[in-house]
Write a protein that holds these residues in place. Structure first.
Motif, PDB file in Angstrom:
ATOM      1  N   ASN A   1      80.783  43.406  -2.273  1.00 47.86           N
ATOM      2  CA  ASN A   1      81.520  44.074  -1.199  1.00 47.86           C
ATOM      3  C   ASN A   1      80.627  44.360   0.006  1.00 47.86           C
ATOM      4  O   ASN A   1      81.126  44.699   1.070  1.00 47.86           O
ATOM      5  CB  ASN A   1      82.156  45.368  -1.689  1.00 47.86           C
ATOM      6  CG  ASN A   1      83.375  45.114  -2.542  1.00 47.86           C
ATOM      7  OD1 ASN A   1      83.332  45.294  -3.752  1.00 47.86           O
ATOM      8  ND2 ASN A   1      84.451  44.665  -1.927  1.00 47.86           N
TER       9      ASN A   1
ATOM     10  N   TRP B   1      80.206  47.248   4.504  1.00 47.12           N
ATOM     11  CA  TRP B   1      81.243  47.162   3.483  1.00 47.12           C
ATOM     12  C   TRP B   1      82.335  46.218   3.943  1.00 47.12           C
ATOM     13  O   TRP B   1      82.707  46.193   5.102  1.00 47.12           O
ATOM     14  CB  TRP B   1      81.826  48.539   3.207  1.00 47.12           C
ATOM     15  CG  TRP B   1      82.819  48.516   2.091  1.00 47.12           C
ATOM     16  CD1 TRP B   1      84.178  48.447   2.204  1.00 47.12           C
ATOM     17  CD2 TRP B   1      82.538  48.551   0.695  1.00 47.12           C
ATOM     18  NE1 TRP B   1      84.762  48.437   0.956  1.00 47.12           N
ATOM     19  CE2 TRP B   1      83.768  48.496   0.006  1.00 47.12           C
ATOM     20  CE3 TRP B   1      81.361  48.616  -0.044  1.00 47.12           C
ATOM     21  CZ2 TRP B   1      83.861  48.524  -1.373  1.00 47.12           C
ATOM     22  CZ3 TRP B   1      81.451  48.640  -1.419  1.00 47.12           C
ATOM     23  CH2 TRP B   1      82.686  48.591  -2.069  1.00 47.12           C
ATOM     24  N   ARG B   2      82.844  45.437   3.009  1.00 49.78           N
ATOM     25  CA  ARG B   2      83.964  44.536   3.297  1.00 49.78           C
ATOM     26  C   ARG B   2      84.853  44.475   2.069  1.00 49.78           C
ATOM     27  O   ARG B   2      84.381  44.579   0.936  1.00 49.78           O
ATOM     28  CB  ARG B   2      83.468  43.147   3.675  1.00 49.78           C
ATOM     29  CG  ARG B   2      82.704  42.496   2.538  1.00 49.78           C
ATOM     30  CD  ARG B   2      81.990  41.255   2.951  1.00 49.78           C
ATOM     31  NE  ARG B   2      81.314  40.721   1.765  1.00 49.78           N
ATOM     32  CZ  ARG B   2      80.988  39.481   1.605  1.00 49.78           C
ATOM     33  NH1 ARG B   2      81.240  38.607   2.562  1.00 49.78           N
ATOM     34  NH2 ARG B   2      80.381  39.083   0.515  1.00 49.78           N
ATOM     35  N   ALA B   3      86.146  44.299   2.322  1.00 47.12           N
ATOM     36  CA  ALA B   3      87.109  44.212   1.221  1.00 47.12           C
ATOM     37  C   ALA B   3      87.403  42.755   0.872  1.00 47.12           C
ATOM     38  O   ALA B   3      87.818  42.450  -0.236  1.00 47.12           O
ATOM     39  CB  ALA B   3      88.399  44.930   1.587  1.00 47.12           C
ATOM     40  N   SER B   4      87.179  41.848   1.844  1.00 49.77           N
ATOM     41  CA  SER B   4      87.394  40.423   1.616  1.00 49.77           C
ATOM     42  C   SER B   4      86.346  39.644   2.406  1.00 49.77           C
ATOM     43  O   SER B   4      85.658  40.204   3.261  1.00 49.77           O
ATOM     44  CB  SER B   4      88.800  40.004   2.048  1.00 49.77           C
ATOM     45  OG  SER B   4      88.920  40.069   3.455  1.00 49.77           O
TER      46      SER B   4
ATOM     47  N   ILE C   1      87.737  40.853  -2.719  1.00 51.32           N
ATOM     48  CA  ILE C   1      86.514  40.432  -3.401  1.00 51.32           C
ATOM     49  C   ILE C   1      86.555  40.906  -4.844  1.00 51.32           C
ATOM     50  O   ILE C   1      86.915  42.053  -5.122  1.00 51.32           O
ATOM     51  CB  ILE C   1      85.269  41.007  -2.685  1.00 51.32           C
ATOM     52  CG1 ILE C   1      85.117  40.325  -1.328  1.00 51.32           C
ATOM     53  CG2 ILE C   1      84.016  40.834  -3.531  1.00 51.32           C
ATOM     54  CD1 ILE C   1      84.034  40.894  -0.460  1.00 51.32           C
TER      55      ILE C   1
ATOM     56  N   SER D   1      84.459  42.110  -7.537  1.00 48.37           N
ATOM     57  CA  SER D   1      83.113  42.632  -7.763  1.00 48.37           C
ATOM     58  C   SER D   1      82.913  43.095  -9.199  1.00 48.37           C
ATOM     59  O   SER D   1      82.053  43.916  -9.489  1.00 48.37           O
ATOM     60  CB  SER D   1      82.824  43.780  -6.789  1.00 48.37           C
ATOM     61  OG  SER D   1      83.757  44.820  -6.979  1.00 48.37           O
TER      62      SER D   1
ATOM     63  N   GLY E   1      82.206  46.757  -9.401  1.00 49.42           N
ATOM     64  CA  GLY E   1      81.732  47.230  -8.110  1.00 49.42           C
ATOM     65  C   GLY E   1      80.436  48.005  -8.182  1.00 49.42           C
ATOM     66  O   GLY E   1      79.840  48.190  -9.248  1.00 49.42           O
TER      67      GLY E   1
END
Length: 179
Positions: A70, A77-80, A88, A90, A102
């Motif tokens: 992520n 931070w990234r969700a995709s 993503i 994780s 995660g």
């Protein structure tokens, strides 16, 4: 792109003091053709791990690195990974079967390996304090420091104090008047 393998290797080496074996010679790199570019990093790594020679090391490193996916290459931070790519994944599973998901799940797994972290941290701090690598004859002192620090909830101050009071630190040689 991110590098889950490098991130996982870093966690193993720097936090747990348990480096993976070196890669065998002539290891192929990840394919970077048009088909591979449409795949997620996880899919590309799974394809790479299909080679049994590669899987030996990657089964140790990759799950740890995927837990940090992520975070992009700069740590944001990234969700995709992009528009239309989906969330993503994780999640990961350690070789012993322990699942996690995660960064928070990785933290929980690492907290269960606190003894490995403390041993590694103590050895690295001792190396710095001595100005040399830790030798076989230093391990008794390292075990004593870790044992005494465990009695005090493994506080950093207890580890530092243990190193300063240890025989290897107190008996270290000084050359040219420099520490």
């Amino acid at each position: 792109r991110t590098a889950p393998t490098i991130r996982g290797k870093w966690v193993l080496e720097q936090l747990l003091g348990s480096p993976p074996p070196p890669p065998p010679p002539n290891v192929p790199s990840l394919k970077d053709d048009a088909t591979a570019q449409k795949m997620t990093m996880r899919q590309r790594m799974e394809q790479h791990r299909a080679n049994p020679t590669c899987a030996v090391c990657h089964r140790l490193m990759d799950p740890l690195g995927f837990a940090l996916e992520n975070f992009d290459g700069l740590g944001s931070w990234r969700a995709s990974t992009g528009v239309g790519s989906g969330p993503i994944d994780s999640s990961g599973t350690l070789p012993d079967g322990t699942p996690f998901n995660g960064p928070a799940g990785l933290r929980d797994v690492l907290m269960k390996k606190q003894d490995m972290f403390v041993e590694n941290f103590t050895e690295r701090l001792m190396t710095y304090a001595l100005g040399r690598g830790v030798e076989e004859y230093d391990h008794a002192a390292l075990r004593k420091i870790a044992r005494e620090a465990a009695a005090g909830n493994q506080k950093w101050s207890a580890i530092i104090s243990g190193i300063v009071k240890s025989t290897p630190f107190q008996m270290r040689r000084v050359s040219d008047g420099n520490f």
